[in-house]
Design a protein around this motif. Structure first.
Motif, mmCIF file in Angstrom:
data_model
loop_
_atom_site.group_PDB
_atom_site.id
_atom_site.type_symbol
_atom_site.label_atom_id
_atom_site.label_comp_id
_atom_site.label_asym_id
_atom_site.label_seq_id
_atom_site.Cartn_x
_atom_site.Cartn_y
_atom_site.Cartn_z
ATOM 1 N N ILE A 173 -9.910 -1.030 -9.014
ATOM 2 C CA ILE A 173 -9.474 -0.833 -7.885
ATOM 3 C C ILE A 173 -8.898 -1.357 -7.046
ATOM 4 C CG2 ILE A 173 -11.344 -1.244 -6.031
ATOM 5 C CD1 ILE A 173 -13.187 -0.754 -7.252
ATOM 6 N N TYR A 174 -8.691 -3.331 -7.285
ATOM 7 C CA TYR A 174 -7.318 -3.852 -6.543
ATOM 8 C C TYR A 174 -5.788 -3.312 -7.157
ATOM 9 C CZ TYR A 174 -4.257 -7.150 -6.143
ATOM 10 O OH TYR A 174 -2.887 -7.775 -6.801
ATOM 11 N N LEU A 175 -5.859 -2.863 -8.340
ATOM 12 C CA LEU A 175 -5.014 -2.326 -8.738
ATOM 13 C C LEU A 175 -4.423 -1.003 -8.412
ATOM 14 C CD1 LEU A 175 -2.639 -3.251 -10.971
ATOM 15 C CD2 LEU A 175 -3.896 -2.222 -12.605
ATOM 16 N N SER A 176 -5.208 -0.179 -8.281
ATOM 17 C CA SER A 176 -5.623 1.280 -7.827
ATOM 18 C C SER A 176 -4.810 0.925 -6.084
ATOM 19 C CB SER A 176 -6.329 2.427 -7.691
ATOM 20 O OG SER A 176 -7.365 2.429 -8.929
ATOM 21 N N ALA A 177 -4.849 -0.058 -5.398
ATOM 22 C CA ALA A 177 -4.903 0.182 -4.643
ATOM 23 C C ALA A 177 -3.392 -0.437 -4.169
ATOM 24 C CB ALA A 177 -6.224 -0.662 -3.805
ATOM 25 N N MET A 178 -3.383 -1.606 -5.037
ATOM 26 C CA MET A 178 -1.673 -1.828 -4.915
ATOM 27 C C MET A 178 -0.445 -0.485 -5.475
ATOM 28 S SD MET A 178 -1.968 -4.499 -3.903
ATOM 29 C CE MET A 178 -0.418 -4.938 -3.775
ATOM 30 N N LEU A 179 -0.863 0.414 -6.484
ATOM 31 C CA LEU A 179 -0.048 1.277 -6.066
ATOM 32 C C LEU A 179 0.001 2.530 -5.896
ATOM 33 C CD1 LEU A 179 -1.536 2.124 -10.056
ATOM 34 C CD2 LEU A 179 0.871 1.165 -10.016
ATOM 35 N N VAL A 180 -1.367 2.193 -4.658
ATOM 36 C CA VAL A 180 -0.952 3.278 -3.554
ATOM 37 C C VAL A 180 0.042 2.427 -3.200
ATOM 38 C CG1 VAL A 180 -2.378 4.251 -1.494
ATOM 39 C CG2 VAL A 180 -3.422 4.448 -4.130
ATOM 40 N N ALA A 181 -0.371 1.218 -2.414
ATOM 41 C CA ALA A 181 0.147 0.686 -1.731
ATOM 42 C C ALA A 181 1.966 1.377 -1.981
ATOM 43 C CB ALA A 181 0.090 -0.867 -1.166
ATOM 44 N N VAL A 182 1.776 0.868 -3.595
ATOM 45 C CA VAL A 182 3.528 0.800 -3.595
ATOM 46 C C VAL A 182 4.248 2.472 -3.576
ATOM 47 C CG1 VAL A 182 5.146 0.984 -5.891
ATOM 48 C CG2 VAL A 182 4.064 -1.424 -5.382
ATOM 49 N N ALA A 183 3.467 3.558 -3.584
ATOM 50 C CA ALA A 183 3.596 4.762 -3.476
ATOM 51 C C ALA A 183 4.089 4.564 -2.731
ATOM 52 C CB ALA A 183 2.788 5.564 -4.099
ATOM 53 N N VAL A 184 2.988 5.056 -0.977
ATOM 54 C CA VAL A 184 3.126 4.723 0.175
ATOM 55 C C VAL A 184 4.634 3.810 0.674
ATOM 56 C CG1 VAL A 184 2.706 3.665 2.417
ATOM 57 C CG2 VAL A 184 0.790 5.025 0.806
ATOM 58 N N VAL A 185 4.767 2.776 0.667
ATOM 59 C CA VAL A 185 5.934 2.093 0.675
ATOM 60 C C VAL A 185 7.753 2.932 0.376
ATOM 61 C CG1 VAL A 185 7.680 -0.212 0.599
ATOM 62 C CG2 VAL A 185 5.301 -0.220 0.743
ATOM 63 N N ASP A 186 7.410 3.361 -1.126
ATOM 64 C CA ASP A 186 8.767 3.650 -0.939
ATOM 65 C C ASP A 186 8.349 5.435 -0.834
ATOM 66 O OD1 ASP A 186 9.242 2.137 -3.268
ATOM 67 O OD2 ASP A 186 8.464 2.864 -4.699
ATOM 68 N N LEU A 187 7.582 6.649 -0.407
ATOM 69 C CA LEU A 187 7.259 7.524 0.095
ATOM 70 C C LEU A 187 7.719 6.592 1.466
ATOM 71 C CD1 LEU A 187 4.829 9.398 -1.381
ATOM 72 C CD2 LEU A 187 6.944 9.586 -2.050
ATOM 73 N N THR A 188 7.867 5.778 1.889
ATOM 74 C CA THR A 188 7.539 6.053 3.830
ATOM 75 C C THR A 188 9.164 5.920 4.069
ATOM 76 O OG1 THR A 188 6.317 3.694 3.908
ATOM 77 C CG2 THR A 188 5.217 6.346 4.434
ATOM 78 N N GLY A 189 9.425 4.813 3.027
ATOM 79 C CA GLY A 189 10.290 4.325 3.242
ATOM 80 C C GLY A 189 10.485 2.974 4.283
ATOM 81 N N ILE A 190 9.419 2.053 4.505
ATOM 82 C CA ILE A 190 9.606 0.765 4.510
ATOM 83 C C ILE A 190 9.901 -0.091 4.192
ATOM 84 C CG2 ILE A 190 7.610 -1.100 5.812
ATOM 85 C CD1 ILE A 190 5.427 1.193 4.864
ATOM 86 N N LEU A 191 10.630 -0.383 3.514
ATOM 87 C CA LEU A 191 11.540 -1.027 2.567
ATOM 88 C C LEU A 191 13.204 -0.525 2.961
ATOM 89 C CD1 LEU A 191 9.417 -3.971 0.413
ATOM 90 C CD2 LEU A 191 9.707 -3.783 3.614
#
Lengths: 147, 82
Positions: free
Chosen positions: A12-30
């Protein structure tokens, strides 16, 4: 809580992290503009070590090697969970295919990056469903995994 | 996991055999304590090999430890509950 349950929580933790990575990459936060590509790759590898590898090492260190860690009941639970997760992942792929077919038509083409994203989402679903079904069968990790 | 129709006397037998703990029974039968808990509570029906291991641990026939009950049948005659 046994190793299978700990593994499910890690899923579950890993899934959440993968979603977070996708969100960061898609929104261009970094903003990676100006950074050399090798530097970005090393940065992602560092993140992978901190968020994925270290928890796995911690899980392995917490194992009690003298006791039985996996028995027939655990195998039954894992088997059912894998079946449920596989069906879910396959369903996501089928739905994606049908949506693309009806929206874009049979002659259309999609980018390889979009195909990767679809597989990425299906993988997250697979891991999330796998973990949730394991935890549901154990009873969410009540006292010694039993309620 | 779904509750099974398999009744058992494991809890009673553990106490009659020197107050054996669930962990001790688990060690003797090669499973985790969670599995013993689940079997005792009727939440998990053990495999035939595991049922035999449990029966041999207590030195009793398997049908004296496990009784299968459904709507059409009466409890086993060998059951201490009968």
């Amino acid at each position: 809580m046994n190793m299978t349950q700990k593994g499910a929580w890690f899923g579950i933790y890993l899934s959440a992290m993968l979603v977070a990575v996708a969100v960061v990459d898609l929104t261009g936060i970094l903003d990676y503009k100006g950074f050399p590509t090798p530097g970005i790759i090393v940065w992602h590898m560092l993140l992978a070590v901190v968020f994925f590898v270290l928890p796995i090492v911690w899980l392995n260190r917490s194992r009690k090697k003298s006791k039985v860690e996996l028995d027939e009941r655990d195998r039954v639970i894992i088997k059912r969970s894998v079946i449920a997760a596989s069906v879910s992942g396959f369903t996501i792929l089928c739905i994606s295919y049908l949506v693309a077919l009806f929206l874009l038509g049979a002659e259309a083409s999609i980018k390889i990056s979009l195909l990767s994203a679809i597989i990425y989402v299906a993988f997250i679903f697979f891991m999330l469903i796998l973990s949730l079904v394991v935890l549901v069968q154990y009873g969410w990790g009540g006292k010694d995994g039993e309620k | 996991m779904a509750k099974s129709d398999l009744k058992n006397q494991i809890r009673r037998l553990r106490f009659e055999n020197g107050e054996m703990t669930q962990q001790q029974l688990a060690n003797k039968t090669g499973v985790t304590r969670q599995t013993i808990i689940a079997i005792e509570a009727g939440k998990y029906a053990p495999s035939l090999p595991l049922a035999f291991k449990i029966a041999r641990t207590f030195g009793m026939p398997i049908e004296d430890i496990f009784q299968y009950e459904d709507e059409d049948s009466q409890p086993s005659a060998t059951s201490p509950d009968a």
